[in-house]
Write an enzyme that holds these catalytic residues in place. Structure first.
Site, PDB file in Angstrom:
ATOM      1  N   GLU A  37       0.868  -1.163   0.000  1.00  0.00           N
ATOM      2  CA  GLU A  37       0.000   0.000   0.000  1.00  0.00           C
ATOM      3  C   GLU A  37       0.911   1.221   0.000  1.00  0.00           C
ATOM      4  OE1 GLU A  37      -2.271   0.826   3.538  1.00  0.00           O
ATOM      5  OE2 GLU A  37      -3.569   2.256   2.474  1.00  0.00           O
ATOM      6  N   ARG A 263       5.702 -12.504   9.420  1.00  0.00           N
ATOM      7  CA  ARG A 263       6.426 -11.302   9.040  1.00  0.00           C
ATOM      8  C   ARG A 263       7.727 -11.202   9.821  1.00  0.00           C
ATOM      9  NH1 ARG A 263       2.118  -7.409  10.063  1.00  0.00           N
ATOM     10  NH2 ARG A 263       3.398  -6.041   8.799  1.00  0.00           N
ATOM     11  N   LYS A 273       4.779   0.585  10.350  1.00  0.00           N
ATOM     12  CA  LYS A 273       4.765   1.795   9.518  1.00  0.00           C
ATOM     13  C   LYS A 273       4.270   2.992  10.313  1.00  0.00           C
ATOM     14  CE  LYS A 273       3.649   0.058   4.907  1.00  0.00           C
ATOM     15  NZ  LYS A 273       2.720   0.248   3.778  1.00  0.00           N
TER      16      LYS A 273
END
Length: 562
Positions: A37, A263, A273
């Site tokens: 994204e 992850r 983020k």
RNA sequence: UGGGGCGUAGCCAAAUGGUAAGGCACGGGACUUUGGUUCCCGCAUUUCCAGGUUCGAAUCCUGGCGCCCCAGCCA
């Protein structure tokens, strides 16, 4: 990586794919995608996913698409899409012609939504956000059906069309899938498919005021692109039934298989983020490419190489167990790569003046030095030597402990490439007691740094001739976070106050003037450094420390203190 | 406490019923004109725990325990 290693069983995703290939599933094709994204910069955690997706495609003669998952215009920005493309390329991967945007599919997605409404599997819900939450139930309690769930297909079609043309305010209506409000899996309790957002999208501009949600967009985008294996992280495991539901209900031709993996978490830094954005916005770091950031832009500016990062991603493996990799492994990978490549130079970080009493006043000699002992093809360079030189403050101790074998009063050391010198006296500031300079004598018979009389000189120091030295700025970087795990809410209190130390009076050998950006250097006995891509100029050289050399002395010294 | 996942060394991670790979870290030694590099050696009698099946179990079965994810009109 050797052929041997590639042909070993590998991770579980590789195994799934090779099974599929054996069965000729998907006609033997492997098509993956990396779907960021564009709402932030890529970090080392994304590198794991990039290496996985592009690597899988490459190793199986397939293709890997770069697709921007740009369905939420409120958070996304063109700046991020540019940085992401740049970072993926820099890491060494090529999407070829396969650059896509979810927003490219908005028309198709809209048609799919209509199809879902027509089959009675979606409805326009006019509950408020808060009401939707209340109706959803809890982990234990089932939800309740929305009163709008029974709207007719015609009514839904009309309402959805009105949503599209902008007749409604944000938040007044959403399109929902009609699944099961009592599902034990909350994502199946009539998930929202479309919401109204009267904002400008960075690509579609003002064409749309309704935007599809992730769960609706992602599976269909994968399907449109004929993705075979849709690889994502563990937190999407709960969404997989919905992924499959949408594709099944719409009876699409291509139904990719979603596979989840854990992850990357790394000690001494953060990967969220949101938190990284906070560091930038609240000025704890200079920017997204601050060399302390785990972003690819930051690592690049810090002097990390794509080779090292790819090697790291290979070594950490891919599995389903939550894990946190020690940052020491990343540091190992960059040292290993840079040791082979880095040009050696002598730079005194914290200078201590040394006067060689028996060396002629105006004499200047030049010594030849290997540019890289690991690689003779990198050649040699000349380093000037004279009566007054600088050595590292840390290389002298007035009252040395046992295992210290550098310079001390009455002791002899070797100056790398030059001579043996012996410390004769120490000059101190009368008031502060600080050591200002050392008086030494050199042994002319040790030219080149060697003697034939069997003398043992354990210490070797780097040095720079005072009259030839070049003043440079050196930025010493260290871990962003003091403690291992940055998962805490209050990660700001964990920030390492010494993550950046700026040295303004480092002195480098004159060859440093030729230093180029994008070329790695090893400051002898100190670490790996690179020219700062932004702040360095030919007048004011600025170097960033990528990583220090391994330092067994500091371990001994530390052990002594305790 | 509903559902979905996951537990192999300090940290990652292989092993697919045949007797616990590999890497990092750590410790020791050799070599060294970088206390770097390189090279050797060591580092799980045991796989979260307890039972069971089997000639044989990290792998299969039963029961526990622990950790992660899900109640955005984020992705």
């Amino acid at each position: 990586m050797t052929d041997n290693e590639t042909s070993s069983t590998g991770n579980f995703i590789r195994q799934i794919i090779s099974e599929d290939l054996k069965k000729n599933k998907n006609n033997g094709e492997v098509i993956t995608r990396f779907p960021p994204e564009p709402n932030g910069y890529l970090h080392i955690g994304h590198a794991k996913s990039i290496c996985l997706n592009f690597g899988l495609a490459k190793d199986n003669n397939g293709e890997c698409h770069l697709r921007f998952d740009d369905t939420n215009p409120c958070k996304e920005d063109i700046e991020y899409v540019e940085s992401i493309k740049n970072d993926v390329k820099w890491l060494g991967f090529d999407w070829g012609k396969h650059l896509y945007y979810s927003s490219d599919y908005f028309d198709k997605l809209y048609e799919y939504a209509i199809a879902l409404i027509k089959s009675g599997k979606a409805y326009v819900c006019s509950l408020s956000g808060e009401e939707i939450r209340e109706f959803r139930g809890t982990l234990k309690l089932p939800g309740k059906n929305s009163p709008y769930r029974s709207r007719t297909i015609e009514e839904n079609l009309e309402l959805f069309e009105k949503m599209r043309v902008g007749e409604f305010e944000d938040g007044t209506h959403v399109l929902r899938a009609k699944i099961d409000m009592s599902s034990p899996n909350l994502t199946m309790r009539d998930p929202t498919l479309y919401r109204i957002r009267r904002v400008t999208h960075h690509r579609t501009l003002n064409k749309w005021c309704i935007y599809p949600m992730y769960d609706f967009t992602h599976c269909l985008s994968d399907s449109i692109e004929n993705i075979t294996h849709s690889i994502c992280t563990l937190e999407f495991e709960n969404n997989r039934p919905l992924y499959d539901w949408v594709l099944d209900e719409l009876k699409v031709k291509c139904h990719p298989q979603q596979i989840e993996f854990a992850r990357l978490n790394l000690t001494n830094t953060i990967m969220s983020k949101r938190k990284l954005l906070q560091l930038v916005e609240e000025k704890y770091v200079s920017s997204w490419d601050d060399p302390r950031m785990p972003t690819l832009a930051g690592l690049r500016r810090r002097g990390f190489t794509p080779v090292a990062i790819r090697d790291f991603c290979e070594r950490i493996g891919v599995a389903k167990a939550d894990s946190e990799v020690n940052i020491a492994l990343l540091e190992h990978c960059i040292r290993e790569d840079l040791n082979k490549k880095a040009q050696r130079v002598m730079v005194v970080l914290k200078p201590l003046k040394v006067i060689i009493d028996n060396y002629p006043e105006d004499k200047v000699e030049e010594f030849e030095a290997d540019n890289n002992p690991e690689d003779p093809s990198m050649g040699k360079r000349k380093v000037p030597f004279s009566k007054i030189i600088y050595i590292e403050k840390d290389d002298f101790m007035e009252d040395p402990p046992k295992k210290f074998f550098r310079l001390a009063p009455g002791r002899e050391i070797r100056l790398k490439h030059a001579y043996y010198i012996k410390c004769e006296s120490v000059v101190k500031d009368e008031k502060t007691g600080e050591i200002i300079e050392l008086h030494c004598t050199y042994d002319p018979d040790t030219r080149g740094g060697w003697s034939n009389d069997g003398r043992k000189v354990r210490g070797t120091s780097h040095w720079v001739s005072a009259s030839h030295g070049v003043l440079t700025e050196v930025r010493l970087y260290d871990h962003l976070l003091l403690d291992k795990s940055g998962d805490d809410k209050d990660f700001i209190s964990l920030l390492n106050p010494d993550s950046l130390k700026v040295l303004n009076d480092a002195i480098a050998e004159p060859s440093i003037k030729e230093a180029k950006k994008d070329v790695p250097y090893q400051f002898l006995r100190q670490g790996y450094f690179c020219v700062d891509s932004i702040d360095s100029t030919s007048e004011n050289l600025v170097f960033n420390r990528t990583v220090s050399l391994r330092d067994s002395w500091s371990k001994i010294a530390k052990a002594k203190k305790q």
